[in-house]
Design a protein around this motif. Structure first.
Motif, PDB file in Angstrom:
ATOM      1  N   ASP A   1       0.814  -1.220   0.000  1.00 20.35           N
ATOM      2  CA  ASP A   1       0.000   0.000   0.000  1.00 20.35           C
ATOM      3  C   ASP A   1       0.847   1.270   0.000  1.00 20.35           C
ATOM      4  O   ASP A   1       0.307   2.377  -0.078  1.00 20.35           O
ATOM      5  CB  ASP A   1      -0.887   0.040   1.259  1.00 20.35           C
ATOM      6  N   GLN A   2       2.151   1.103   0.139  1.00 23.89           N
ATOM      7  CA  GLN A   2       3.022   2.276   0.255  1.00 23.89           C
ATOM      8  C   GLN A   2       3.413   2.783  -1.140  1.00 23.89           C
ATOM      9  O   GLN A   2       3.731   1.981  -2.023  1.00 23.89           O
ATOM     10  CB  GLN A   2       4.299   1.917   1.019  1.00 23.89           C
ATOM     11  N   VAL A   3       3.410   4.097  -1.311  1.00 23.96           N
ATOM     12  CA  VAL A   3       3.754   4.690  -2.604  1.00 23.96           C
ATOM     13  C   VAL A   3       4.698   5.866  -2.375  1.00 23.96           C
ATOM     14  O   VAL A   3       4.410   6.757  -1.572  1.00 23.96           O
ATOM     15  CB  VAL A   3       2.494   5.193  -3.357  1.00 23.96           C
ATOM     16  N   SER A   4       5.819   5.877  -3.091  1.00 24.90           N
ATOM     17  CA  SER A   4       6.723   7.024  -3.019  1.00 24.90           C
ATOM     18  C   SER A   4       6.184   8.142  -3.904  1.00 24.90           C
ATOM     19  O   SER A   4       5.706   7.881  -5.005  1.00 24.90           O
ATOM     20  CB  SER A   4       8.117   6.623  -3.498  1.00 24.90           C
ATOM     21  N   PRO A   5       6.294   9.398  -3.452  1.00 26.11           N
ATOM     22  CA  PRO A   5       5.842  10.514  -4.289  1.00 26.11           C
ATOM     23  C   PRO A   5       6.809  10.865  -5.431  1.00 26.11           C
ATOM     24  O   PRO A   5       6.489  11.712  -6.257  1.00 26.11           O
ATOM     25  CB  PRO A   5       5.757  11.675  -3.289  1.00 26.11           C
ATOM     26  N   ALA A   6       7.975  10.225  -5.479  1.00 27.28           N
ATOM     27  CA  ALA A   6       8.972  10.576  -6.504  1.00 27.28           C
ATOM     28  C   ALA A   6       8.444  10.249  -7.899  1.00 27.28           C
ATOM     29  O   ALA A   6       7.889   9.174  -8.114  1.00 27.28           O
ATOM     30  CB  ALA A   6      10.272   9.815  -6.241  1.00 27.28           C
ATOM     31  N   MET A   7       8.618  11.181  -8.834  1.00 23.07           N
ATOM     32  CA  MET A   7       8.112  10.977 -10.190  1.00 23.07           C
ATOM     33  C   MET A   7       9.158  10.280 -11.068  1.00 23.07           C
ATOM     34  O   MET A   7      10.209  10.842 -11.371  1.00 23.07           O
ATOM     35  CB  MET A   7       7.728  12.306 -10.841  1.00 23.07           C
ATOM     36  N   VAL A   8       8.860   9.035 -11.439  1.00 27.68           N
ATOM     37  CA  VAL A   8       9.725   8.314 -12.375  1.00 27.68           C
ATOM     38  C   VAL A   8       8.887   7.948 -13.599  1.00 27.68           C
ATOM     39  O   VAL A   8       7.668   8.090 -13.585  1.00 27.68           O
ATOM     40  CB  VAL A   8      10.388   7.072 -11.728  1.00 27.68           C
ATOM     41  N   HIS A   9       9.546   7.469 -14.643  1.00 31.43           N
ATOM     42  CA  HIS A   9       8.883   7.343 -15.938  1.00 31.43           C
ATOM     43  C   HIS A   9       8.831   5.917 -16.464  1.00 31.43           C
ATOM     44  O   HIS A   9       8.515   5.696 -17.628  1.00 31.43           O
ATOM     45  CB  HIS A   9       9.569   8.290 -16.933  1.00 31.43           C
ATOM     46  N   SER A  10       9.189   4.965 -15.627  1.00 31.73           N
ATOM     47  CA  SER A  10       8.975   3.550 -15.942  1.00 31.73           C
ATOM     48  C   SER A  10       8.767   2.858 -14.601  1.00 31.73           C
ATOM     49  O   SER A  10       9.148   3.395 -13.562  1.00 31.73           O
ATOM     50  CB  SER A  10      10.177   2.970 -16.699  1.00 31.73           C
ATOM     51  N   PRO A  11       8.127   1.679 -14.609  1.00 29.68           N
ATOM     52  CA  PRO A  11       7.864   1.014 -13.321  1.00 29.68           C
ATOM     53  C   PRO A  11       9.165   0.609 -12.626  1.00 29.68           C
ATOM     54  O   PRO A  11       9.994  -0.103 -13.197  1.00 29.68           O
ATOM     55  CB  PRO A  11       7.042  -0.222 -13.725  1.00 29.68           C
ATOM     56  N   LEU A  12       9.350   1.109 -11.386  1.00 29.69           N
ATOM     57  CA  LEU A  12      10.601   0.925 -10.642  1.00 29.69           C
ATOM     58  C   LEU A  12      10.302   0.769  -9.169  1.00 29.69           C
ATOM     59  O   LEU A  12       9.270   1.239  -8.691  1.00 29.69           O
ATOM     60  CB  LEU A  12      11.488   2.175 -10.765  1.00 29.69           C
ATOM     61  N   ILE A  13      11.252   0.179  -8.453  1.00 29.13           N
ATOM     62  CA  ILE A  13      11.220   0.257  -6.995  1.00 29.13           C
ATOM     63  C   ILE A  13      12.632   0.552  -6.480  1.00 29.13           C
ATOM     64  O   ILE A  13      13.631   0.067  -7.044  1.00 29.13           O
ATOM     65  CB  ILE A  13      10.656  -1.024  -6.338  1.00 29.13           C
ATOM     66  N   GLY A  14      12.696   1.361  -5.411  1.00 28.24           N
ATOM     67  CA  GLY A  14      13.925   1.586  -4.660  1.00 28.24           C
ATOM     68  C   GLY A  14      13.548   1.566  -3.183  1.00 28.24           C
ATOM     69  O   GLY A  14      12.759   2.408  -2.743  1.00 28.24           O
ATOM     70  N   LEU A  15      14.044   0.594  -2.439  1.00 33.46           N
ATOM     71  CA  LEU A  15      13.615   0.374  -1.053  1.00 33.46           C
ATOM     72  C   LEU A  15      14.838   0.146  -0.170  1.00 33.46           C
ATOM     73  O   LEU A  15      15.620  -0.779  -0.411  1.00 33.46           O
ATOM     74  CB  LEU A  15      12.700  -0.868  -1.017  1.00 33.46           C
ATOM     75  N   GLU A  16      15.022   0.994   0.839  1.00 29.42           N
ATOM     76  CA  GLU A  16      16.131   0.825   1.787  1.00 29.42           C
ATOM     77  C   GLU A  16      15.687  -0.059   2.934  1.00 29.42           C
ATOM     78  O   GLU A  16      14.574   0.091   3.449  1.00 29.42           O
ATOM     79  CB  GLU A  16      16.556   2.187   2.338  1.00 29.42           C
ATOM     80  N   VAL A  17      16.557  -0.978   3.321  1.00 28.00           N
ATOM     81  CA  VAL A  17      16.284  -1.880   4.444  1.00 28.00           C
ATOM     82  C   VAL A  17      17.444  -1.770   5.435  1.00 28.00           C
ATOM     83  O   VAL A  17      18.609  -1.931   5.045  1.00 28.00           O
ATOM     84  CB  VAL A  17      16.156  -3.347   3.968  1.00 28.00           C
ATOM     85  N   GLN A  18      17.126  -1.495   6.703  1.00 29.75           N
ATOM     86  CA  GLN A  18      18.143  -1.472   7.760  1.00 29.75           C
ATOM     87  C   GLN A  18      17.717  -2.444   8.844  1.00 29.75           C
ATOM     88  O   GLN A  18      16.536  -2.476   9.207  1.00 29.75           O
ATOM     89  CB  GLN A  18      18.244  -0.087   8.393  1.00 29.75           C
ATOM     90  N   ALA A  19      18.675  -3.219   9.334  1.00 32.28           N
ATOM     91  CA  ALA A  19      18.357  -4.145  10.429  1.00 32.28           C
ATOM     92  C   ALA A  19      19.443  -4.033  11.491  1.00 32.28           C
ATOM     93  O   ALA A  19      20.627  -4.215  11.201  1.00 32.28           O
ATOM     94  CB  ALA A  19      18.281  -5.578   9.918  1.00 32.28           C
ATOM     95  N   THR A  20      19.056  -3.686  12.718  1.00 30.68           N
ATOM     96  CA  THR A  20      20.048  -3.597  13.787  1.00 30.68           C
ATOM     97  C   THR A  20      20.404  -4.989  14.293  1.00 30.68           C
ATOM     98  O   THR A  20      21.556  -5.262  14.611  1.00 30.68           O
ATOM     99  CB  THR A  20      19.515  -2.731  14.947  1.00 30.68           C
ATOM    100  N   LEU A  21      19.388  -5.869  14.369  1.00 31.88           N
ATOM    101  CA  LEU A  21      19.612  -7.258  14.798  1.00 31.88           C
ATOM    102  C   LEU A  21      19.377  -8.180  13.612  1.00 31.88           C
ATOM    103  O   LEU A  21      18.783  -7.774  12.611  1.00 31.88           O
ATOM    104  CB  LEU A  21      18.650  -7.619  15.940  1.00 31.88           C
ATOM    105  N   ALA A  22      19.822  -9.430  13.748  1.00 33.62           N
ATOM    106  CA  ALA A  22      19.612 -10.395  12.667  1.00 33.62           C
ATOM    107  C   ALA A  22      18.115 -10.581  12.419  1.00 33.62           C
ATOM    108  O   ALA A  22      17.321 -10.579  13.355  1.00 33.62           O
ATOM    109  CB  ALA A  22      20.252 -11.730  13.033  1.00 33.62           C
ATOM    110  N   GLN A  23      17.772 -10.732  11.169  1.00 33.07           N
ATOM    111  CA  GLN A  23      16.351 -10.868  10.825  1.00 33.07           C
ATOM    112  C   GLN A  23      16.222 -11.524   9.461  1.00 33.07           C
ATOM    113  O   GLN A  23      17.003 -11.252   8.550  1.00 33.07           O
ATOM    114  CB  GLN A  23      15.725  -9.468  10.770  1.00 33.07           C
ATOM    115  N   THR A  24      15.226 -12.373   9.331  1.00 30.70           N
ATOM    116  CA  THR A  24      14.858 -12.867   8.004  1.00 30.70           C
ATOM    117  C   THR A  24      13.632 -12.094   7.562  1.00 30.70           C
ATOM    118  O   THR A  24      12.621 -12.057   8.268  1.00 30.70           O
ATOM    119  CB  THR A  24      14.555 -14.374   8.043  1.00 30.70           C
ATOM    120  N   LEU A  25      13.764 -11.445   6.431  1.00 28.71           N
ATOM    121  CA  LEU A  25      12.715 -10.547   5.950  1.00 28.71           C
ATOM    122  C   LEU A  25      12.169 -11.090   4.638  1.00 28.71           C
ATOM    123  O   LEU A  25      12.925 -11.321   3.690  1.00 28.71           O
ATOM    124  CB  LEU A  25      13.333  -9.154   5.739  1.00 28.71           C
ATOM    125  N   ARG A  26      10.848 -11.287   4.589  1.00 35.92           N
ATOM    126  CA  ARG A  26      10.205 -11.710   3.345  1.00 35.92           C
ATOM    127  C   ARG A  26       9.608 -10.491   2.676  1.00 35.92           C
ATOM    128  O   ARG A  26       8.802  -9.782   3.282  1.00 35.92           O
ATOM    129  CB  ARG A  26       9.085 -12.704   3.632  1.00 35.92           C
TER     130      ARG A  26
END
Ligand code: MN
Length: 297
Positions: free
Chosen positions: A158-183
């Protein structure tokens, strides 16, 4: 069995005397991820070394530049009059279109500098557009267990970045302080890669350490990231960009004649305008350098 991920080791390159970056895109093994066509990882640096990362006025065509910091601050100025300080967790997105010049200089009271510089190739129907500049400091962010995520480009659930790009893209930063398995669910019509800026990320049996990238198998509906403590990484994705690109210096085009004209226009002070207080102007290199043509299979 097809591997779930391929390990890509960026090359270390000197963009100016004493200024060393890791170039994760393009590499021989991976030219682009969707329209993401260039990725430099700079820092972490501190002290007097940081000042070297102040980059004077230089031109761009045919692309968007996206600046994403993990630490520190940079002051962006461009030839359409924008002046914008960017800090960690904010996005500067400059659309070069037919031509713009900009500088990125170290911000005031900066203790350390660490970040990423991306280029996004513009599709043919918009690549000659008027230049524009956007700054975003209110990007979607959320937590998933021990991980904190920030979406700077595209959409995720449901999350949408307001940045205007011109082809379908994703850029997502992930930070983890402790070990984690992320799906993370993935768009099945995208290609994806994960760049590791700090720590390490394991996907299936492949492990990428600091300064390495994992290119994910196409059409996957989900990726399972095993994040080591203290990991900082970025998921990049996009619909495969099929237009053949020609990249040379700071220009993205289709034909060498466009590059030659853009170079001449910059050298003669035409087209790109002036960056007020843009620091020392960077001359284009000699065209004797071979024109770099990233081939796509
Ligand atoms: Mn630039």
């Amino acid at each position: 069995m097809t591997p779930v991920a391929d390990l890509i080791t960026p090359r270390v390159t000197e963009i100016a005397p004493g200024v060393v970056v890791r170039r994760a895109l393009p590499t021989r093994a991976l030219r682009q991820v969707g329209a993401w066509c260039f990725l430099d990882h700079f820092g972490p640096v501190n002290g007097s070394d940081m000042q070297r990362f102040s980059i004077g006025a230089h031109p761009h065509i045919g692309l968007q530049t996206a600046t994403w910091l993990f630490e520190g601050a940079l002051l962006h100025r461009d030839s359409i009059g924008s002046e914008q300080l960017i800090r960690a967790g904010e996005l500067n997105l400059m659309t070069a279109g037919q031509g713009i010049a900009h500088s990125e200089q170290l911000g005031p009271e900066v203790a350390g500098l660490h970040g990423l510089q991306f280029w996004i190739a513009l599709p043919d129907h918009v690549r000659h557009c008027e230049p524009r500049f956007e700054h975003h400091d209110a990007l979607p962010r959320w937590r998933d267990g021990e991980a904190s995520l920030r979406l700077f480009v595209g959409r995720h659930g449901d999350q949408v970045s307001p940045a205007m790009v011109h082809s379908p893209l994703i850029g997502l930063e992930v930070q983890a302080t402790l070990a984690q398995t992320l799906r993370l669910p993935l768009a099945t019509d995208f290609e994806h890669a994960v760049y590791v800026a700090r720590g390490s990320v394991q996907v299936d049996d492949q492990i990428a350490g600091e300064g390495q990238m994992l290119s994910l198998v196409a059409h996957a509906a989900e990726v399972r990231l095993m994040l080591a403590p203290g990991t900082l990484c970025v998921l990049l994705g996009g619909v495969p960009f099929t237009e053949p690109l020609m990249m040379w210096w700071n220009f993205v085009a289709r034909e060498s004649a466009e590059i030659e004209t853009a170079r001449e226009d910059w050298q003669q002070g035409r087209r790109f305008g002036t960056v007020i207080e843009g620091g020392s102007r960077i001359d284009a290199p000699s065209l004797d350098l071979h024109l770099r043509v990233p081939a796509r299979p």
